[in-house]
Design a protein around this motif. Structure first.
Motif, mmCIF file in Angstrom:
data_model
loop_
_atom_site.group_PDB
_atom_site.id
_atom_site.type_symbol
_atom_site.label_atom_id
_atom_site.label_comp_id
_atom_site.label_asym_id
_atom_site.label_seq_id
_atom_site.Cartn_x
_atom_site.Cartn_y
_atom_site.Cartn_z
ATOM 1 N N ALA A 120 0.835 -1.209 0.000
ATOM 2 C CA ALA A 120 0.000 0.000 0.000
ATOM 3 C C ALA A 120 0.867 1.256 0.000
ATOM 4 N N ASP A 121 1.946 1.253 0.780
ATOM 5 C CA ASP A 121 2.836 2.421 0.835
ATOM 6 C C ASP A 121 3.539 2.648 -0.500
ATOM 7 N N VAL A 122 3.977 1.553 -1.132
ATOM 8 C CA VAL A 122 4.628 1.688 -2.438
ATOM 9 C C VAL A 122 3.648 2.248 -3.456
ATOM 10 N N ALA A 123 2.421 1.692 -3.492
ATOM 11 C CA ALA A 123 1.422 2.174 -4.446
ATOM 12 C C ALA A 123 1.069 3.640 -4.174
ATOM 13 N N ARG A 124 0.917 3.993 -2.890
ATOM 14 C CA ARG A 124 0.573 5.379 -2.544
ATOM 15 C C ARG A 124 1.687 6.339 -2.966
ATOM 16 N N ALA A 125 2.939 5.997 -2.639
ATOM 17 C CA ALA A 125 4.062 6.865 -3.011
ATOM 18 C C ALA A 125 4.188 6.974 -4.532
ATOM 19 N N TYR A 126 3.967 5.877 -5.235
ATOM 20 C CA TYR A 126 4.083 5.902 -6.695
ATOM 21 C C TYR A 126 2.990 6.775 -7.311
ATOM 22 N N ILE A 127 1.757 6.667 -6.807
ATOM 23 C CA ILE A 127 0.662 7.473 -7.356
ATOM 24 C C ILE A 127 0.879 8.950 -7.035
ATOM 25 N N ILE A 128 1.368 9.248 -5.808
ATOM 26 C CA ILE A 128 1.692 10.638 -5.480
ATOM 27 C C ILE A 128 2.767 11.172 -6.423
ATOM 28 N N LEU A 129 3.770 10.349 -6.700
ATOM 29 C CA LEU A 129 4.851 10.761 -7.604
ATOM 30 C C LEU A 129 4.300 11.051 -8.998
ATOM 31 N N ARG A 130 3.502 10.124 -9.543
ATOM 32 C CA ARG A 130 2.945 10.322 -10.887
ATOM 33 C C ARG A 130 1.995 11.511 -10.916
ATOM 34 N N THR A 131 1.232 11.713 -9.836
ATOM 35 C CA THR A 131 0.309 12.848 -9.788
ATOM 36 C C THR A 131 1.062 14.175 -9.823
ATOM 37 N N ASN A 132 2.119 14.293 -9.029
ATOM 38 C CA ASN A 132 2.906 15.532 -9.029
ATOM 39 C C ASN A 132 3.683 15.693 -10.327
ATOM 40 N N GLU A 133 4.078 14.593 -10.915
ATOM 41 C CA GLU A 133 4.721 14.660 -12.229
ATOM 42 C C GLU A 133 3.776 15.282 -13.251
ATOM 43 N N GLU A 134 2.515 14.862 -13.209
ATOM 44 C CA GLU A 134 1.517 15.412 -14.121
ATOM 45 C C GLU A 134 1.224 16.871 -13.782
ATOM 46 N N ARG A 135 1.176 17.196 -12.490
ATOM 47 C CA ARG A 135 0.938 18.576 -12.092
ATOM 48 C C ARG A 135 2.062 19.493 -12.565
ATOM 49 N N ILE A 136 3.288 19.032 -12.470
ATOM 50 C CA ILE A 136 4.423 19.834 -12.937
ATOM 51 C C ILE A 136 4.316 20.075 -14.435
ATOM 52 N N ARG A 137 3.966 19.012 -15.168
ATOM 53 C CA ARG A 137 3.834 19.160 -16.629
ATOM 54 C C ARG A 137 2.750 20.176 -16.985
ATOM 55 N N LEU A 138 1.594 20.059 -16.322
ATOM 56 C CA LEU A 138 0.501 20.981 -16.615
ATOM 57 C C LEU A 138 0.858 22.406 -16.192
ATOM 58 N N ALA A 139 1.536 22.569 -15.055
ATOM 59 C CA ALA A 139 1.930 23.910 -14.598
ATOM 60 C C ALA A 139 2.922 24.544 -15.557
ATOM 61 N N GLU A 140 3.865 23.753 -16.061
ATOM 62 C CA GLU A 140 4.847 24.299 -17.017
ATOM 63 C C GLU A 140 4.166 24.698 -18.316
ATOM 64 N N GLU A 141 3.179 23.897 -18.761
ATOM 65 C CA GLU A 141 2.429 24.291 -19.956
ATOM 66 C C GLU A 141 1.643 25.577 -19.705
ATOM 67 N N SER A 142 1.055 25.693 -18.510
ATOM 68 C CA SER A 142 0.296 26.900 -18.171
ATOM 69 C C SER A 142 1.220 28.117 -18.122
ATOM 70 N N VAL A 143 2.424 27.934 -17.583
ATOM 71 C CA VAL A 143 3.388 29.033 -17.511
ATOM 72 C C VAL A 143 3.721 29.514 -18.920
ATOM 73 N N ALA A 144 3.939 28.582 -19.835
ATOM 74 C CA ALA A 144 4.264 28.972 -21.215
ATOM 75 C C ALA A 144 3.104 29.759 -21.843
ATOM 76 N N ILE A 145 1.879 29.290 -21.590
ATOM 77 C CA ILE A 145 0.723 29.989 -22.156
ATOM 78 C C ILE A 145 0.558 31.369 -21.520
ATOM 79 N N GLN A 146 0.729 31.456 -20.191
ATOM 80 C CA GLN A 146 0.541 32.727 -19.502
ATOM 81 C C GLN A 146 1.667 33.718 -19.809
ATOM 82 N N GLU A 147 2.868 33.210 -20.071
ATOM 83 C CA GLU A 147 3.948 34.111 -20.509
ATOM 84 C C GLU A 147 3.591 34.740 -21.855
ATOM 85 N N ARG A 148 3.000 33.948 -22.729
ATOM 86 C CA ARG A 148 2.564 34.493 -24.024
ATOM 87 C C ARG A 148 1.431 35.491 -23.824
#
Length: 404
Positions: free
Chosen positions: A174-202
């Motif tokens: 359960a701990d491995v699955a939880r840590a892995y899902i948290i990691l993938r979730t933040n990975e996706e959040r970082i990707r979306l935030a970086e895309e948003s930053v590029a759009i908002q800079e424009r």
């Protein structure tokens, strides 16, 4: 006399296999609901399903690999496994008590010299050498089931350590699955935030150009700049959460904190694992068969129940068979003229032996043994309540995610 003695010994051995003082353990009653409150939801079904490898429903090969490596390398799991080896050895010790508890092989040689000035030594042989060897044994009969109850306690404790290992394994996955899902979730959040930053800079660049052209007010530029700054401020927090999840995975895998790039980047496009559309939750009674923490609590109570019998047996007399067989000879200055008699040690005339039963009974113990029985009984009651509480908590831990 010898036939009578043998008859009494055989009767004692037969009776020692029939009597066991103390309570026989039965599984305590525990409050279990007939059905869950949650299965009214269409995503939850009351049908039973295999839960041994529940993480495979996510269809994520990286998660499967992480859990496989954690099951081989996790240090907490290794400690739980070593406890099983310890409990198995303790069971072997308890089983050994059913057989003669004391056996020893002894031998020795001694030179003895006495004082001629002591009383009643006239004409005695005051100087001689003594040689001896013997094998001694003592066997306390398990007349009241003390040692058999000890085996019951050790066996239940052994099963409890196995259940504890399984419980650690459940927590680990359960701990491995939880840590892995948290990691993938933040990975996706970082990707979306970086895309948003590029759009908002424009967007900020466009608002600035329009402000310079007199088409918009400075408020539009300020709002665009503020929105960009807010989005940029979320990325460090996501990065921290991402790195902390990586560190947690490293520790769960039994290795120093590392980036785990070889494993995580092997399938970087998998994204966040998706749960199945329906979850089979079974019925509450399945918890009693499925949850290792409940089984562990039951085995611990069973082990304690047997210890009550061990304590009660001390209130009764103890029957022991003792015996010794050996060889003994002496070199006397009066009879041997100084010649060694060590070779006579192995003559048939040098044999010595004794055997017989003995009885001990702690009659005057000033309540110590009775209170020891009360101590063991109070501990059993605690473990029975702990078992019932474990069942209740297991039900709560199932209902809460259903509501969630």
């Amino acid at each position: 006399m010898r036939p009578l003695l043998m008859l009494l010994m055989c009767a004692a051995l037969l009776l020692s296999g029939c009597i066991k003082v103390g309570p026989d353990f039965t599984t305590p009653p525990a409050p279990v609901a007939e059905s869950w409150m949650g299965p009214d939801d269409q995503q939850l079904t009351a049908s039973s399903d295999a839960h041994e490898e529940w993480w495979t429903v996510f269809n994520d090969p990286v998660l499967n690999q992480l859990i496989e490596e954690a099951s081989r390398q996790n240090l907490s799991l290794q400690i739980a496994g070593l406890r099983i080896l310890e409990a198995r050895a303790q069971l072997g010790i308890a089983t050994g008590n059913l057989y003669p508890q004391q056996q020893q092989l002894a031998g020795g040689a001694a030179a003895v010299g006495g004082s001629r000035n002591a009383a009643n030594t006239a004409g005695a042989d005051l100087h001689f050498k003594d040689f001896s060897s013997s094998m001694d044994a003592a066997w306390e009969l398990d007349f009241w089931g003390k040692f058999r109850r000890g085996v019951e306690a050790a066996d239940a404790q052994y099963l409890a350590t196995i259940a504890d290992y399984e419980d650690v394994m459940v927590t680990l996955t359960a701990d491995v699955a939880r840590a892995y899902i948290i990691l993938r979730t933040n990975e996706e959040r970082i990707r979306l935030a970086e895309e948003s930053v590029a759009i908002q800079e424009r967007s900020l660049e466009i608002a600035t150009n329009r402000f310079d052209g007199g088409l918009v007010t400075e408020l539009d530029v300020t709002q665009a700049r503020s929105l960009l700054a807010n989005t940029q401020s979320t990325i460090p927090r996501f990065l921290i959460n991402y790195q902390q999840a990586r560190n947690a995975l490293s520790i769960l895998l039994g290795q120093p904190p590392s980036d785990l790039a070889d494993i995580l980047n092997s399938a970087s496009k998998l994204g966040i694992p998706e749960a199945p559309a329906e979850v089979a939750v079974g019925v509450p009674a399945d918890l009693l068969r499925r949850r290792p923490d409940i089984r562990r609590a039951e085995y611990q109570a069973a082990a304690q129940s047997a210890l009550i019998g061990v304590a009660k047996a001390d209130l009764l007399p103890h029957f022991t068979l003792v015996g010794s067989i050996g060889l003994q000879t002496s070199e006397s200055s009066l009879t041997r003229n100084g010649n060694s008699s060590f070779s006579d040690l192995f003559d048939s005339d040098s044999m010595t032996y004794f055997a017989g039963p003995s009885l001990t009974w702690d009659l005057f113990n000033y309540g110590r043994i009775k209170n020891q029985v009360r101590v063991q009984d109070a501990r059993l009651q605690q473990l029975v309540v702990n078992y019932q509480n474990t069942v209740l908590r297991a039900a709560q831990e199932t209902e809460d995610p259903m509501v969630g």
